[in-house]
Write a protein that holds these residues in place. Structure first.
Motif, PDB file in Angstrom:
ATOM      1  N   PRO A   3      -8.073  60.407 -23.863  1.00  0.00           N
ATOM      2  CA  PRO A   3      -7.300  59.183 -23.596  1.00  0.00           C
ATOM      3  C   PRO A   3      -5.786  59.402 -23.646  1.00  0.00           C
ATOM      4  O   PRO A   3      -5.047  58.838 -22.824  1.00  0.00           O
ATOM      5  N   LEU A   4      -5.329  60.241 -24.582  1.00  0.00           N
ATOM      6  CA  LEU A   4      -3.878  60.446 -24.718  1.00  0.00           C
ATOM      7  C   LEU A   4      -3.280  61.251 -23.567  1.00  0.00           C
ATOM      8  O   LEU A   4      -2.064  61.382 -23.482  1.00  0.00           O
ATOM      9  N   HIS A   5      -4.116  61.753 -22.665  1.00  0.00           N
ATOM     10  CA  HIS A   5      -3.596  62.400 -21.450  1.00  0.00           C
ATOM     11  C   HIS A   5      -3.420  61.389 -20.321  1.00  0.00           C
ATOM     12  O   HIS A   5      -3.156  61.763 -19.191  1.00  0.00           O
ATOM     13  N   THR A   6      -3.571  60.099 -20.642  1.00  0.00           N
ATOM     14  CA  THR A   6      -3.437  59.079 -19.590  1.00  0.00           C
ATOM     15  C   THR A   6      -2.344  58.071 -19.920  1.00  0.00           C
ATOM     16  O   THR A   6      -2.325  56.979 -19.362  1.00  0.00           O
ATOM     17  N   THR A   7      -1.441  58.423 -20.822  1.00  0.00           N
ATOM     18  CA  THR A   7      -0.396  57.477 -21.220  1.00  0.00           C
ATOM     19  C   THR A   7       0.935  58.187 -21.482  1.00  0.00           C
ATOM     20  O   THR A   7       0.944  59.347 -21.926  1.00  0.00           O
ATOM     21  N   SER A   8       2.026  57.481 -21.246  1.00  0.00           N
ATOM     22  CA  SER A   8       3.338  58.059 -21.563  1.00  0.00           C
ATOM     23  C   SER A   8       3.545  58.141 -23.083  1.00  0.00           C
ATOM     24  O   SER A   8       4.358  58.925 -23.556  1.00  0.00           O
ATOM     25  N   ASN A   9       2.801  57.329 -23.831  1.00  0.00           N
ATOM     26  CA  ASN A   9       2.872  57.395 -25.299  1.00  0.00           C
ATOM     27  C   ASN A   9       1.866  58.431 -25.813  1.00  0.00           C
ATOM     28  O   ASN A   9       1.061  58.158 -26.707  1.00  0.00           O
ATOM     29  N   TYR A  10       1.933  59.624 -25.238  1.00  0.00           N
ATOM     30  CA  TYR A  10       0.878  60.627 -25.429  1.00  0.00           C
ATOM     31  C   TYR A  10       0.816  61.208 -26.835  1.00  0.00           C
ATOM     32  O   TYR A  10      -0.206  61.743 -27.242  1.00  0.00           O
ATOM     33  N   ASN A  11       1.900  61.084 -27.575  1.00  0.00           N
ATOM     34  CA  ASN A  11       1.865  61.608 -28.953  1.00  0.00           C
ATOM     35  C   ASN A  11       2.220  60.520 -29.967  1.00  0.00           C
ATOM     36  O   ASN A  11       2.651  60.813 -31.071  1.00  0.00           O
ATOM     37  N   GLY A  12       2.075  59.273 -29.567  1.00  0.00           N
ATOM     38  CA  GLY A  12       2.398  58.174 -30.481  1.00  0.00           C
ATOM     39  C   GLY A  12       3.877  58.040 -30.768  1.00  0.00           C
ATOM     40  O   GLY A  12       4.282  57.338 -31.704  1.00  0.00           O
ATOM     41  N   GLN A  13       4.715  58.699 -29.958  1.00  0.00           N
ATOM     42  CA  GLN A  13       6.166  58.700 -30.224  1.00  0.00           C
ATOM     43  C   GLN A  13       6.794  57.327 -30.030  1.00  0.00           C
ATOM     44  O   GLN A  13       7.848  57.039 -30.588  1.00  0.00           O
ATOM     45  N   GLU A  14       6.135  56.450 -29.240  1.00  0.00           N
ATOM     46  CA  GLU A  14       6.702  55.113 -29.001  1.00  0.00           C
ATOM     47  C   GLU A  14       6.206  54.095 -30.018  1.00  0.00           C
ATOM     48  O   GLU A  14       6.664  52.956 -30.035  1.00  0.00           O
ATOM     49  N   THR A  15       5.227  54.470 -30.832  1.00  0.00           N
ATOM     50  CA  THR A  15       4.621  53.512 -31.759  1.00  0.00           C
ATOM     51  C   THR A  15       4.627  54.007 -33.206  1.00  0.00           C
ATOM     52  O   THR A  15       3.859  53.514 -34.035  1.00  0.00           O
ATOM     53  N   GLY A  16       5.487  54.997 -33.498  1.00  0.00           N
ATOM     54  CA  GLY A  16       5.571  55.496 -34.880  1.00  0.00           C
ATOM     55  C   GLY A  16       4.320  56.232 -35.326  1.00  0.00           C
ATOM     56  O   GLY A  16       3.964  56.184 -36.506  1.00  0.00           O
ATOM     57  N   GLN A  17       3.626  56.889 -34.391  1.00  0.00           N
ATOM     58  CA  GLN A  17       2.375  57.576 -34.740  1.00  0.00           C
ATOM     59  C   GLN A  17       2.407  59.047 -34.298  1.00  0.00           C
ATOM     60  O   GLN A  17       1.391  59.591 -33.862  1.00  0.00           O
ATOM     61  N   LYS A  18       3.573  59.649 -34.417  1.00  0.00           N
ATOM     62  CA  LYS A  18       3.723  61.040 -33.976  1.00  0.00           C
ATOM     63  C   LYS A  18       2.673  61.934 -34.617  1.00  0.00           C
ATOM     64  O   LYS A  18       2.409  61.813 -35.812  1.00  0.00           O
TER      65      LYS A  18
END
Ligand SMILES: [Zn+2]
Length: 305
Positions: A144-159
């Motif tokens: 799933p994380l290969h289908t979003t620009s927030n691929y490493n949680g960097q936009e939601t505080g979940q790096k």
């Protein structure tokens, strides 16, 4: 002959997962393809990560492993947007824009066509190279994380969520995964429409993002007051990653999601290999010359370097 678009049910994966996916996909193949693929099993497993390694030497390689679908609209609208052919997509969004946001689904289709051609030519080198690359790209699109620009949680505080999902969970729990078909009808089958299958795979992965992020936040709350990251020794390196306790709790909350996506990868990969061979006219596979095998494998490794 059975045909199927796998239903919407259910990365680059870590080293272990990519190799395991290729290994199990070989075991799922029908009898006509098994002797060739089983004979080259070690090579295929060894080269399961070549596509990732090419990112260091080929500038266009990186966007072939993902697509930021959030750039194309809200999740519930994407089924109306895709599939879109590469030429139509280029006309609509421009090639630069597509490359900037990932071209995974289009590239997987291109590799599928190369595999068909390799089967037509009965070219062992090309069959193996395109089969293992196709496996890699399909497996990545099941993350799933290969289908979003927030691929490493960097936009939601979940790096760090990327390696948590695709590397740490498989490494810590893969032994208990059941990578067998969910139903008999979901075994290796002929895929009538590869383009639709690939987009179905990608949209399914994307639809699972809410739980990927929500469960991670939930575990943070559960472990409040405890350190969520710790240095983990991997090979010769120490890396700051989620603690083993965090991985266990996250895996439990995801309720088998990672296992399901690995299973889905295996189904689509073995079916794509089989379908490419059917689309090539079911040619006899190249003969295996066992007396020259060591020599031949060395030459193959050199050519693919
Ligand atoms: Zn990859």
């Amino acid at each position: 002959m059975a045909s199927l678009i796998f239903p919407v049910t259910s990365s680059s994966w870590g080293f272990t997962a990519h190799r395991h996916i290729v290994d199990v996909a070989i075991a799922w193949l029908p009898l006509q393809l098994q002797p060739f693929f089983k004979y080259h099993r070690s090579w295929l497993i060894e080269h399961a990560l070549d596509a990732d390694l090419r990112k260091h030497t080929i500038s266009d390689e990186k966007p072939r492993h993902y697509i930021d679908l959030d750039r194309y609209g809200p999740p519930d609208s994407l089924g109306c947007v895709f599939p879109v052919s590469w030429s139509v997509a280029v006309d609509h969004w421009s090639e630069d824009s597509l490359m900037a946001h990932g071209i995974g689904p289009w590239h997987a289709q291109q590799v599928y066509k190369r595999l068909i051609h390799a089967f037509e030519l009965r070219d062992s080198l090309a069959i193996l190279r395109h089969a293992v690359d196709l496996a890699h790209y399909i497996a990545d699109l099941n993350v799933p994380l290969h289908t979003t620009s927030n691929y490493n949680g960097q936009e939601t505080g979940q790096k760090g969520i990327h390696s948590l999902w695709e590397t740490q969970i498989p490494e810590q729990h893969q032994q208990s995964f059941h990578l067998v078909p969910m139903r008999d009808s979901l075994q290796c089958v002929y895929l009538v429409d590869m383009e639709r299958q690939i987009w179905s795979t990608v949209l399914n992965s994307h639809s699972q993002l809410p739980s990927v992020f929500q469960c991670e936040n939930e575990v943070r709350k559960q472990l409040e007051g405890q350190a969520i990251d710790q240095y983990i020794v991997r090979g010769r390196a120490r890396q700051l990653m989620r603690s083993p306790e965090f991985v266990d709790a996250y895996h439990e909350l995801l309720d088998g999601q990672v296992q399901n996506q690995m299973q889905q990868s295996i189904q689509v990969i073995s079916s794509a290999w089989y379908s490419a061979w059917i689309d090539a006219g079911q040619p006899p596979l190249p003969t295996i010359n066992r007396s020259n095998s060591t020599h031949w494998k060395k030459a193959l490794d050199w050519l693919l370097r």
